[in-house]
Enzyme design. Structure first.
Site, PDB file in Angstrom:
ATOM      1  CD1 TRP A 171      -0.051  -1.268   3.096  1.00  0.00           C
ATOM      2  CD2 TRP A 171       0.706   0.577   3.295  1.00  0.00           C
ATOM      3  NE1 TRP A 171       0.608  -1.663   4.302  1.00  0.00           N
ATOM      4  CE2 TRP A 171       1.407  -0.285   4.343  1.00  0.00           C
ATOM      5  CE3 TRP A 171       1.218   1.758   3.328  1.00  0.00           C
ATOM      6  CZ2 TRP A 171       2.166   0.193   5.166  1.00  0.00           C
ATOM      7  CZ3 TRP A 171       1.871   2.453   4.096  1.00  0.00           C
ATOM      8  CH2 TRP A 171       2.472   1.616   5.262  1.00  0.00           C
ATOM      9  CG  ASN A 172       5.146   1.141   0.729  1.00  0.00           C
ATOM     10  OD1 ASN A 172       4.593   0.309  -0.279  1.00  0.00           O
ATOM     11  ND2 ASN A 172       6.442   1.280   0.832  1.00  0.00           N
TER      12      ASN A 172
ATOM     13  CE  LYS B 189      -3.680  -9.888  -1.502  1.00  0.00           C
ATOM     14  NZ  LYS B 189      -3.796  -8.829  -0.803  1.00  0.00           N
ATOM     15  CG  HIS B 190      -2.655  -3.012  -4.765  1.00  0.00           C
ATOM     16  ND1 HIS B 190      -1.476  -2.662  -4.043  1.00  0.00           N
ATOM     17  CD2 HIS B 190      -2.569  -1.870  -5.690  1.00  0.00           C
ATOM     18  CE1 HIS B 190      -1.090  -1.570  -4.006  1.00  0.00           C
ATOM     19  NE2 HIS B 190      -1.591  -0.966  -5.364  1.00  0.00           N
TER      20      HIS B 190
ATOM     21  CB  SER C 285      -6.900  -5.630   2.147  1.00  0.00           C
ATOM     22  OG  SER C 285      -6.755  -6.950   1.665  1.00  0.00           O
TER      23      SER C 285
ATOM     24  CB  SER D 139       6.054  -7.686   5.262  1.00  0.00           C
ATOM     25  OG  SER D 139       5.395  -8.915   4.926  1.00  0.00           O
TER      26      SER D 139
ATOM     27  CD  GLU E  93      11.363  -3.102  -2.615  1.00  0.00           C
ATOM     28  OE1 GLU E  93      11.756  -3.269  -1.372  1.00  0.00           O
ATOM     29  OE2 GLU E  93      10.334  -2.598  -2.951  1.00  0.00           O
ATOM     30  CG  LEU E  94      11.295  -9.365   0.592  1.00  0.00           C
ATOM     31  CD1 LEU E  94      11.831 -10.903   1.498  1.00  0.00           C
ATOM     32  CD2 LEU E  94       9.690  -9.316   0.388  1.00  0.00           C
TER      33      LEU E  94
ATOM     34  CB  CYS F 165      11.258  -0.706   1.209  1.00  0.00           C
ATOM     35  SG  CYS F 165       9.676  -1.633   1.395  1.00  0.00           S
TER      36      CYS F 165
ATOM     37  CD  GLU G 151      11.362  -1.796   6.893  1.00  0.00           C
ATOM     38  OE1 GLU G 151      11.438  -0.807   5.793  1.00  0.00           O
ATOM     39  OE2 GLU G 151      10.887  -2.866   6.543  1.00  0.00           O
TER      40      GLU G 151
END
Length: 469
Positions: A136-137, A160-161, A163, A213, A234-235, A268, A367
């Protein structure tokens, strides 16, 4: 988690959505598969025309989609507009460069002959239906930086975005539809995280990409590994921001504020750990803390706001736990460290600088996803490098030094997917983006990104018989 738009500035639920059922998922999978069979043969000039048209439409929609993003996840409106503009830039970049990036590669004549061929080349073909699990960011940018190269390579996409950004997700599907893409080339799946495994295991899905995440990345990677499907992950990140004595301290401190609180601190690649050489520590700490304390926290729709709310109530609670744990264990809050008293509604948190961080504090290794910075003192270059690498993550890094020898040392020794000197980390369509260690693997953007979801095909021709043989 329900699929809904909840305004993080006041906690008000504005709109809810029904989750897609099994029949709806099957219909979209079938449509995406059918679309791939024909779209994969579309030539690159036509793909470029479609992508350029989508960019034009997004440019026209910039203000409206920016307001949607701000409403759904709380980023300042100016930042949301900049995000939309960045997506336009990336789409046009791929429309203009894909033909070159995907051109056949030809080994040298000597290498061809040595392989026993009369001629040989490397050819790039699309993989198929790619599932994208997105956060979402940066609800527009994260998707476009996957979708633009994937579609230009000839793949089809299923999104799949997160929620909490359903309207942004639906906008993206509509954008590509209005641009003229064939039905099924890009579709949004309004589903929860529990539906991802079955979709990924479906044999019609060729590959997956995830930004999010570490636990989500582990889950997708495990399923994809069992199914032997390509993934790009990409975490998280806990990027170091190193300041050495030769740095321009005023510029470094000003940039540090932006680097930490961009996107309300929920990025991130935001700088999170500020590692400052002891010779300039006091000067940097004073300027940096003053800059953080001067930021305006408030309504993200207001032009005067620097930092809006966190995207969710749980996100703020997680951040508070990290700060409270650090303070209990001896850290000092040079500024912030609490919710703003004048904003009782919404999920706001005051920009915070913590000093005196030790390894027993959770925030040293976890983080901090919000406007909280940790400040470290380093007595030498060796100690700065060690602190920079003392994290399970390795997404990017920022180093402020004008010493060429120091720069080469940091390039050699920092464990990260990027090293940005005398500036802050930022993604650009022409530069590869991704990390190492628990920040994931694979690369997005640039030629590396467009080729991640391609079948790299060796084409080899045996020696041709001579005439009359």
């Amino acid at each position: 988690m329900p699929i809904a738009t909840v305004n993080p500035a006041n906690g008000e639920t504005l709109r809810t959505f029904d989750e897609l059922g099994a029949e709806g998922i099957e219909r979209r999978l079938a449509t995406a598969t059918a679309a791939f069979r024909t779209y994969r043969t579309t030539d690159l000039p036509e793909r470029a025309r479609l992508m350029a048209r989508a960019a034009d439409l997004l440019e026209q929609d910039e203000d409206a989609v920016a307001r949607t993003m701000t409403t759904e996840m709380g980023k300042p409106l100016a930042a949301a507009r900049a995000e939309a503009a960045k997506c336009v830039k990336a789409m046009r970049w791929y429309a203009g460069h894909a033909e070159i990036l995907l051109a056949d590669e030809h080994p040298s004549e000597t290498e061809v002959k040595d392989s026993g061929a009369s001629r040989a080349r490397v050819h790039y073909r699309p993989l198929g239906v790619v599932l994208a699990v997105m956060p979402w960011n940066f609800p527009l940018w994260q998707v476009v930086r996957f979708a633009a190269p994937a579609l230009m390579a000839g793949n089809t996409g299923l999104l799949k975005h997160a929620s909490n950004v359903p309207q942004t997700a639906l906008y993206l599907e509509d954008l590509f539809r209005r641009a003229g893409y064939p039905d099924g080339c890009f579709q949004t799946l309004l589903v929860g995280s529990g539906a991802v495994e079955a979709i990924l295991r479906d044999p019609r899905v060729a590959a997956a990409t995830l930004t999010g995440s570490e636990p989500a990345g582990r889950s997708v990677a495990a399923v994809a590994g069992e199914e032997i499907k390509k993934t790009v992950l990409e975490l998280g990140g806990s990027d170091p921001y190193v300041v050495m004595p030769s740095a321009d301290i005023d510029r470094a401190a000003r940039t540090a504020v932006t680097a930490r609180v961009q996107n309300n601190g929920q990025s991130c690649i935001a700088a999170k750990r500020f590692i400052v050489h002891t010779d300039v520590y006091d000067a940097f700490a004073e300027r940096f803390t003053a800059g953080m304390a001067a930021l305006t926290v408030g309504d993200p729709m207001a032009d005067t706001t620097d930092v809006g709310p966190l995207a969710s109530e749980q996100g703020r609670a997680d951040l508070e736990e990290l700060v409270d744990d650090a303070v209990r264990r001896g850290a000092t809050a040079l500024c912030g460290g609490q919710r703003p008293a004048d904003l009782p509604r919404g999920w706001f948190y005051t920009p915070t600088v913590l000093a005196g961080i030790t390894p027993d504090m959770r925030i040293h290794h976890e983080e901090a996803f919000g406007p909280v910075a940790t400040l470290y003192r380093a007595d030498s270059l060796d100690e700065a490098v060690a602190l920079a690498n003392d994290t399970p993550f390795g997404l990017s890094s920022n180093v402020w030094t004008r010493d060429a020898a120091e720069q080469e040392r940091f390039v050699r020794d920092i464990e990260a997917g990027g090293v940005f000197f005398n500036g802050m980390t930022a993604s650009h369509p022409a530069l590869p983006f991704g990390g190492v260690k628990r920040s994931g693997y694979g690369r997005e953007l640039s030629g590396h990104g467009i080729r991640e979801f391609c079948n790299v095909t060796t084409v080899w021709h045996g020696a041709e018989p001579e005439d009359g043989a």
